[in-house]
Design a protein around this motif. Structure first.
Motif, PDB file in Angstrom:
ATOM      1  N   TRP A   8      61.179   8.863 -95.928  1.00 38.11           N
ATOM      2  CA  TRP A   8      59.802   8.378 -95.749  1.00 38.11           C
ATOM      3  C   TRP A   8      59.566   7.131 -96.603  1.00 38.11           C
ATOM      4  CZ3 TRP A   8      55.726   9.909 -92.654  1.00 38.11           C
ATOM      5  CH2 TRP A   8      54.460   9.413 -92.989  1.00 38.11           C
ATOM      6  N   MET A   9      60.018   7.191 -97.860  1.00 40.87           N
ATOM      7  CA  MET A   9      59.829   6.045 -98.759  1.00 40.87           C
ATOM      8  C   MET A   9      60.673   4.853 -98.325  1.00 40.87           C
ATOM      9  SD  MET A   9      59.608   7.633-102.593  1.00 40.87           S
ATOM     10  CE  MET A   9      58.397   8.871-103.056  1.00 40.87           C
ATOM     11  N   ASN A  10      61.899   5.127 -97.859  1.00 39.41           N
ATOM     12  CA  ASN A  10      62.757   4.032 -97.390  1.00 39.41           C
ATOM     13  C   ASN A  10      62.151   3.350 -96.176  1.00 39.41           C
ATOM     14  OD1 ASN A  10      64.957   3.858 -99.172  1.00 39.41           O
ATOM     15  ND2 ASN A  10      65.917   5.660 -98.267  1.00 39.41           N
ATOM     16  N   GLN A  11      61.539   4.136 -95.305  1.00 39.34           N
ATOM     17  CA  GLN A  11      60.980   3.594 -94.072  1.00 39.34           C
ATOM     18  C   GLN A  11      59.663   2.865 -94.308  1.00 39.34           C
ATOM     19  OE1 GLN A  11      60.674   6.469 -90.938  1.00 39.34           O
ATOM     20  NE2 GLN A  11      59.827   5.024 -89.456  1.00 39.34           N
ATOM     21  N   GLY A  13      58.151   2.333 -97.586  1.00 39.33           N
ATOM     22  CA  GLY A  13      58.017   1.668 -98.878  1.00 39.33           C
ATOM     23  C   GLY A  13      56.802   2.120 -99.664  1.00 39.33           C
ATOM     24  N   TYR A  14      56.065   1.156-100.185  1.00 43.56           N
ATOM     25  CA  TYR A  14      54.895   1.470-101.012  1.00 43.56           C
ATOM     26  C   TYR A  14      53.811   2.208-100.217  1.00 43.56           C
ATOM     27  CZ  TYR A  14      57.002  -1.835-104.287  1.00 43.56           C
ATOM     28  OH  TYR A  14      57.858  -2.479-105.135  1.00 43.56           O
ATOM     29  N   LEU A  15      53.688   1.872 -98.936  1.00 44.91           N
ATOM     30  CA  LEU A  15      52.711   2.575 -98.099  1.00 44.91           C
ATOM     31  C   LEU A  15      53.073   4.059 -98.010  1.00 44.91           C
ATOM     32  CD1 LEU A  15      50.299   2.615 -96.168  1.00 44.91           C
ATOM     33  CD2 LEU A  15      51.887   2.016 -94.305  1.00 44.91           C
ATOM     34  N   GLY A  16      54.368   4.349 -97.928  1.00 39.23           N
ATOM     35  CA  GLY A  16      54.816   5.740 -97.896  1.00 39.23           C
ATOM     36  C   GLY A  16      54.452   6.477 -99.172  1.00 39.23           C
ATOM     37  N   VAL A  17      54.643   5.823-100.315  1.00 39.77           N
ATOM     38  CA  VAL A  17      54.269   6.414-101.601  1.00 39.77           C
ATOM     39  C   VAL A  17      52.766   6.688-101.628  1.00 39.77           C
ATOM     40  CG1 VAL A  17      54.155   6.049-104.099  1.00 39.77           C
ATOM     41  CG2 VAL A  17      56.174   5.300-102.824  1.00 39.77           C
ATOM     42  N   PHE A  18      51.999   5.687-101.214  1.00 40.22           N
ATOM     43  CA  PHE A  18      50.539   5.803-101.187  1.00 40.22           C
ATOM     44  C   PHE A  18      50.098   7.004-100.346  1.00 40.22           C
ATOM     45  CE2 PHE A  18      46.697   4.941 -98.704  1.00 40.22           C
ATOM     46  CZ  PHE A  18      45.755   4.749 -99.706  1.00 40.22           C
ATOM     47  N   LEU A  19      50.644   7.124 -99.133  1.00 38.23           N
ATOM     48  CA  LEU A  19      50.234   8.193 -98.221  1.00 38.23           C
ATOM     49  C   LEU A  19      50.669   9.566 -98.718  1.00 38.23           C
ATOM     50  CD1 LEU A  19      50.966   6.454 -94.792  1.00 38.23           C
ATOM     51  CD2 LEU A  19      48.725   6.898 -95.822  1.00 38.23           C
ATOM     52  N   LEU A  20      51.865   9.657 -99.283  1.00 37.30           N
ATOM     53  CA  LEU A  20      52.344  10.938 -99.808  1.00 37.30           C
ATOM     54  C   LEU A  20      51.455  11.432-100.948  1.00 37.30           C
ATOM     55  CD1 LEU A  20      56.212  10.372 -99.855  1.00 37.30           C
ATOM     56  CD2 LEU A  20      54.991  12.094 -98.505  1.00 37.30           C
ATOM     57  N   ILE A  21      51.106  10.526-101.860  1.00 36.25           N
ATOM     58  CA  ILE A  21      50.271  10.911-103.003  1.00 36.25           C
ATOM     59  C   ILE A  21      48.847  11.199-102.554  1.00 36.25           C
ATOM     60  CG2 ILE A  21      49.253  10.086-105.157  1.00 36.25           C
ATOM     61  CD1 ILE A  21      52.088  10.966-105.530  1.00 36.25           C
ATOM     62  N   LEU A  22      48.351  10.450-101.588  1.00 41.27           N
ATOM     63  CA  LEU A  22      47.021  10.719-101.041  1.00 41.27           C
ATOM     64  C   LEU A  22      46.971  12.131-100.457  1.00 41.27           C
ATOM     65  CD1 LEU A  22      44.167   9.845-100.117  1.00 41.27           C
ATOM     66  CD2 LEU A  22      45.238   8.857 -98.078  1.00 41.27           C
ATOM     67  N   ALA A  23      47.988  12.478 -99.659  1.00 42.75           N
ATOM     68  CA  ALA A  23      48.051  13.814 -99.059  1.00 42.75           C
ATOM     69  C   ALA A  23      48.192  14.880-100.135  1.00 42.75           C
ATOM     70  CB  ALA A  23      49.218  13.890 -98.074  1.00 42.75           C
ATOM     71  N   GLU A  24      48.992  14.591-101.167  1.00 47.07           N
ATOM     72  CA  GLU A  24      49.216  15.561-102.247  1.00 47.07           C
ATOM     73  C   GLU A  24      47.927  15.874-102.975  1.00 47.07           C
ATOM     74  OE1 GLU A  24      49.714  16.728-106.382  1.00 47.07           O
ATOM     75  OE2 GLU A  24      49.195  14.690-105.766  1.00 47.07           O
ATOM     76  N   VAL A  34      57.499  15.704-107.878  1.00 45.79           N
ATOM     77  CA  VAL A  34      58.668  15.394-107.051  1.00 45.79           C
ATOM     78  C   VAL A  34      58.564  13.976-106.514  1.00 45.79           C
ATOM     79  CG1 VAL A  34      59.927  15.991-104.946  1.00 45.79           C
ATOM     80  CG2 VAL A  34      59.020  17.806-106.407  1.00 45.79           C
ATOM     81  N   ILE A  35      57.408  13.632-105.965  1.00 42.61           N
ATOM     82  CA  ILE A  35      57.232  12.311-105.354  1.00 42.61           C
ATOM     83  C   ILE A  35      57.405  11.203-106.388  1.00 42.61           C
ATOM     84  CG2 ILE A  35      55.629  10.802-104.102  1.00 42.61           C
ATOM     85  CD1 ILE A  35      54.207  13.417-103.162  1.00 42.61           C
ATOM     86  N   LEU A  36      56.787  11.369-107.551  1.00 46.04           N
ATOM     87  CA  LEU A  36      56.789  10.301-108.550  1.00 46.04           C
ATOM     88  C   LEU A  36      58.141  10.122-109.227  1.00 46.04           C
ATOM     89  CD1 LEU A  36      53.282  11.017-110.104  1.00 46.04           C
ATOM     90  CD2 LEU A  36      53.897   9.088-108.636  1.00 46.04           C
ATOM     91  N   THR A  37      58.791  11.238-109.587  1.00 46.75           N
ATOM     92  CA  THR A  37      60.099  11.087-110.231  1.00 46.75           C
ATOM     93  C   THR A  37      61.137  10.567-109.245  1.00 46.75           C
ATOM     94  OG1 THR A  37      60.467  13.470-109.873  1.00 46.75           O
ATOM     95  CG2 THR A  37      59.761  12.788-112.060  1.00 46.75           C
ATOM     96  N   LEU A  38      61.060  11.021-107.998  1.00 47.31           N
ATOM     97  CA  LEU A  38      61.967  10.495-106.971  1.00 47.31           C
ATOM     98  C   LEU A  38      61.664   9.027-106.717  1.00 47.31           C
ATOM     99  CD1 LEU A  38      64.173  10.776-104.892  1.00 47.31           C
ATOM    100  CD2 LEU A  38      62.504  11.787-103.313  1.00 47.31           C
ATOM    101  N   GLY A  39      60.384   8.676-106.701  1.00 47.55           N
ATOM    102  CA  GLY A  39      60.009   7.274-106.537  1.00 47.55           C
ATOM    103  C   GLY A  39      60.559   6.418-107.660  1.00 47.55           C
TER     104      GLY A  39
END
Length: 200
Positions: A8-11, A13-24, A34-39
């Motif tokens: 998701w992050m590779n596809q 990028g930053y938008l993926g990070v934004f959306l994952l954290i928003l959903a979280e 998980v999201i932040l350390t992997l990021g």
């Protein structure tokens, strides 16, 4: 799960990070740890930077918190008073209890929001009572952003520093989260025992 987040992050990028954290923040399907350390780890193998991931994740967190704050506004004290007036005898709650809780949040709310953003589970939920107590939105936004920025910066930086071993940090964060959940559960049970004894 890690492979899916990575893809998701590779596809995106930053938008993926934004959306994952928003959903979280709103519907926590994946812990932010998980999201932040992997990021953070991905900054060592992609063109993404620590600063970029911190900004994207902080924006996602703050917007998610703002949505929950808005929900809290809809569940304001007046609505709670009506609910307690109707069902309070079954819940053993009074309107006075609601006013006490509201007064406490008026007094300590900004610090509850700030430190709450550093505690798993509480991180998201703290936004709802902030809205319910009609905390000034500017203060809510400031302390939410500060607490979130600290949390995100630490986890992204740790993920970048440990590289391939980022999943070990997630393991430690799981232990931290479980300890926090246990403390919250014990405090909740202790409060209920104290509250009902006081009422008797």
């Amino acid at each position: 799960m890690e492979a899916w987040i990575t893809d998701w992050m590779n596809q995106f990028g930053y938008l993926g990070v934004f959306l994952l954290i928003l959903a979280e923040n709103i519907f926590p399907p994946i812990p932010s740890e998980v999201i932040l350390t992997l990021g953070g780890y991905m900054t060592t193998m992609t063109s993404m930077t620590k600063l970029g991931i911190i900004i994207a994740s902080t924006a996602g967190s703050v917007i998610g918190a703002t949505i929950l704050y808005g929900i809290g506004l809809l569940l304001d004290v007046e609505r709670l008073e009506k609910i307690v007036g109707k069902y309070g005898k079954f819940l053993r709650l009074t309107i006075k209890d609601i006013h006490k809780a509201d007064a406490w949040f008026d007094k300590y709310g900004v610090w509850a929001v700030f430190f709450g953003r550093l505690i798993p589970l509480v991180r998201s939920l703290i936004s709802i009572p902030a809205g319910m107590s009609n905390m000034k939105f500017g203060l809510f936004l400031l302390f939410t952003t500060l607490g979130t920025l600290i949390w995100n910066t630490v986890l992204v930086s740790v993920g970048a520093a440990v590289g391939d071993n980022w999943d070990e940090i997630v393991g430690y964060m799981d232990i931290y989260s479980n300890i926090v959940y246990t403390i919250i559960a014990i405090c909740g049970i202790a409060f209920l025992i104290w509250y009902f004894k006081k009422r008797d």
